[in-house]
Scaffold this motif. Structure first.
Motif, mmCIF file in Angstrom:
data_model
loop_
_atom_site.group_PDB
_atom_site.id
_atom_site.type_symbol
_atom_site.label_atom_id
_atom_site.label_comp_id
_atom_site.label_asym_id
_atom_site.label_seq_id
_atom_site.Cartn_x
_atom_site.Cartn_y
_atom_site.Cartn_z
ATOM 1 N N ASN A 195 2.414 16.473 -43.213
ATOM 2 C CA ASN A 195 2.811 17.849 -43.509
ATOM 3 C C ASN A 195 4.006 18.259 -42.660
ATOM 4 N N TYR A 196 4.002 17.900 -41.393
ATOM 5 C CA TYR A 196 5.109 18.251 -40.505
ATOM 6 C C TYR A 196 6.393 17.563 -40.940
ATOM 7 N N ILE A 197 6.295 16.296 -41.290
ATOM 8 C CA ILE A 197 7.486 15.566 -41.745
ATOM 9 C C ILE A 197 8.038 16.181 -43.030
ATOM 10 N N LEU A 198 7.149 16.539 -43.962
ATOM 11 C CA LEU A 198 7.611 17.132 -45.208
ATOM 12 C C LEU A 198 8.248 18.510 -44.994
ATOM 13 N N LYS A 199 7.782 19.259 -44.010
ATOM 14 C CA LYS A 199 8.377 20.566 -43.716
ATOM 15 C C LYS A 199 9.765 20.424 -43.103
ATOM 16 N N ILE A 200 9.981 19.345 -42.351
ATOM 17 C CA ILE A 200 11.286 19.118 -41.749
ATOM 18 C C ILE A 200 12.316 18.726 -42.804
ATOM 19 N N ILE A 201 11.881 17.920 -43.767
ATOM 20 C CA ILE A 201 12.800 17.420 -44.814
ATOM 21 C C ILE A 201 13.230 18.502 -45.667
#
Length: 72
Positions: A66-72
């Motif tokens: 979830n954190y990685i997808l929010k950064i992208i």
């Protein structure tokens, strides 16, 4: 950028369950994990520690993705 956990809990309290999931996808698995932890502390399940470990790994995976997808 925060993780959204507190806002997700507030959305659940307001009854907006789908929006809470979109805000923080790990919210329901965290509730399950902490609920099982409380039950395990009370009743001492024989394989409870393994279930808690798997739930912890699942939550960690969901949080990181979830954190990685929010950064992208």
């Amino acid at each position: 950028m925060g993780c959204g956990l507190q806002r997700s809990i507030l959305l659940i309290l307001k009854g907006d369950f789908a929006e809470a999931f979109y805000m923080y996808p790990a919210i329901y698995t965290l509730f399950i994990m902490f609920g099982f932890l409380l039950l395990h502390l009370k009743f001492q399940f024989s394989k409870g520690h393994k279930v808690l470990l798997y739930l912890f790994i699942l939550n960690l995976f969901i949080i990181i993705v979830n954190y990685i997808l929010k950064i992208i």
